[in-house]
Scaffold this motif. Structure first.
Motif, mmCIF file in Angstrom:
data_model
loop_
_atom_site.group_PDB
_atom_site.id
_atom_site.type_symbol
_atom_site.label_atom_id
_atom_site.label_comp_id
_atom_site.label_asym_id
_atom_site.label_seq_id
_atom_site.Cartn_x
_atom_site.Cartn_y
_atom_site.Cartn_z
ATOM 1 N N ASP A 1 3.876 5.416 -5.836
ATOM 2 C CA ASP A 1 3.930 5.324 -7.298
ATOM 3 C C ASP A 1 2.900 6.207 -8.003
ATOM 4 N N ALA B 1 -5.008 5.654 -4.622
ATOM 5 C CA ALA B 1 -4.121 4.496 -4.550
ATOM 6 C C ALA B 1 -4.884 3.192 -4.286
ATOM 7 N N GLU C 1 0.835 -1.209 0.000
ATOM 8 C CA GLU C 1 0.000 0.000 0.000
ATOM 9 C C GLU C 1 0.868 1.256 0.000
ATOM 10 N N ARG D 1 2.122 1.661 -3.522
ATOM 11 C CA ARG D 1 1.092 2.197 -4.433
ATOM 12 C C ARG D 1 0.926 3.701 -4.226
#
Length: 320
Positions: free
Chosen positions: A218, A310, A212, A215
């Motif tokens: 990113d 996310a 998590e 994510r």
């Protein structure tokens, strides 16, 4: 509160009177007296008139001899004047014991005395506890003073203010801290502060998984700079373990080659934190001056949007 300003300095003198905010006329600086619900406010205006005149006279008397009154002098002048004792009747009638002297004023003064040793956030929490005690007096209809303080306070916080377990515990802790000081300084505290307590259940610690966090890292936020700024602040906290108040206070001088050296806002302790590789580009933005600090509440709002983007949406149980 009387705000006394002279010689470029502003002093706050608490007069020990409370009123619902909706009853106060900010423009005229007096209680509203129009309308059925405001019929008793005229007495408050009469009560405030006396300390106002005494404060003005105190200032004029000092200026007449070329001096300024001290804050302690102003507070003494604002205290209610003791009425002259009346002759005792032939057959005295027992009267109830008077309330403790100036509880709210003493509490407020004690908080201000902590300004040199406590952080602004800590002082703010003590003022919040004082406000809760004023609310208790208004809601329950009895005078909160050194003789009665603590009666029903926890119940009021739970049922009227809807505070969670940890918040009740912290408010009682602050009250105990003040009352212990009051006892040591000769104030007539009736209750034993050691008996004020609240069984505190340890809070559930909610964490993100490595996936998590990745994510979140990113996400392409080039078109949303406000969210990108919030993400950077949050991830610095993730990678360093610093409290948010310390992340928001980071400056270039705190950043060394492979570590941070920070004096924490809450405890004033100096800590050295190793810097993980993931944190280095984020800390570079601090050095460049391109990372903007945010209020905690504002950051929390951004984090909800970041979690949505996310797809951090795993079902989680929280016990309240």
């Amino acid at each position: 509160m009387a705000s006394v300003t002279f010689d470029g300095q502003r002093h706050k003198v608490y007069v020990g009177i409370s009123i619902p905010p909706k009853h106060w006329d900010k423009e005229d600086q007096k209680a509203l007296t129009r309308g059925y619900s405001h019929t008793s406010n005229g007495k408050i205006n009469d009560t405030l008139k006396d300390p106002r005149e005494r404060l003005l006279k105190c200032y004029d008397d000092h200026r007449a001899v070329g001096t300024f009154p001290s804050l302690a002098t102003l507070k003494a002048v604002a205290e209610p004047v003791q009425a002259a004792p009346e002759p005792a009747p032939e057959q005295p009638i027992p009267e109830p014991e008077p309330a403790g002297p100036g509880f709210f004023t003493t509490f407020a003064t004690w908080i201000e005395s902590k300004a040199l040793t406590q952080s602004p956030n800590t002082l703010r929490t003590y003022r919040t506890s004082l406000r809760h005690l004023r609310d208790l007096q208004q809601a329950e209809g009895y005078a909160v003073d050194f003789a009665t303080v603590g009666n029903g306070f926890a119940r009021h916080l739970l049922t009227k203010r809807n505070l969670v377990d940890s918040a009740v515990h912290k408010n009682l802790f602050r009250l105990k801290h003040f009352l212990t000081w009051a006892i040591n300084n000769g104030f007539p505290v009736v209750a034993d502060p050691k008996k004020f307590g609240w069984q505190l259940r340890e809070q559930d610690i909610l964490t993100l998984t490595r996936a998590e966090v990745q994510r979140l890292s990113d996400l392409d936020l080039s078109a949303r700079p406000a969210l990108d700024n919030a993400r950077a602040l949050f991830l610095i906290g993730v990678y360093t373990g610093l409290r948010f108040s310390d992340v928001a206070a980071l400056r270039p001088e705190h950043i060394q080659a492979d570590r941070l050296r920070v004096t924490t806002q809450k405890t004033r302790l100096t800590v050295t934190v190793p810097v993980r590789p993931e944190a280095r580009p984020l800390l570079a933005r601090v050095s460049e001056g391109t990372l903007r600090p945010l209020a905690n509440q504002k950051l929390n709002g951004h984090l909800k949007e970041l979690a949505r983007l996310a797809e951090i949406d795993a079902p989680t149980e929280r016990v309240r």
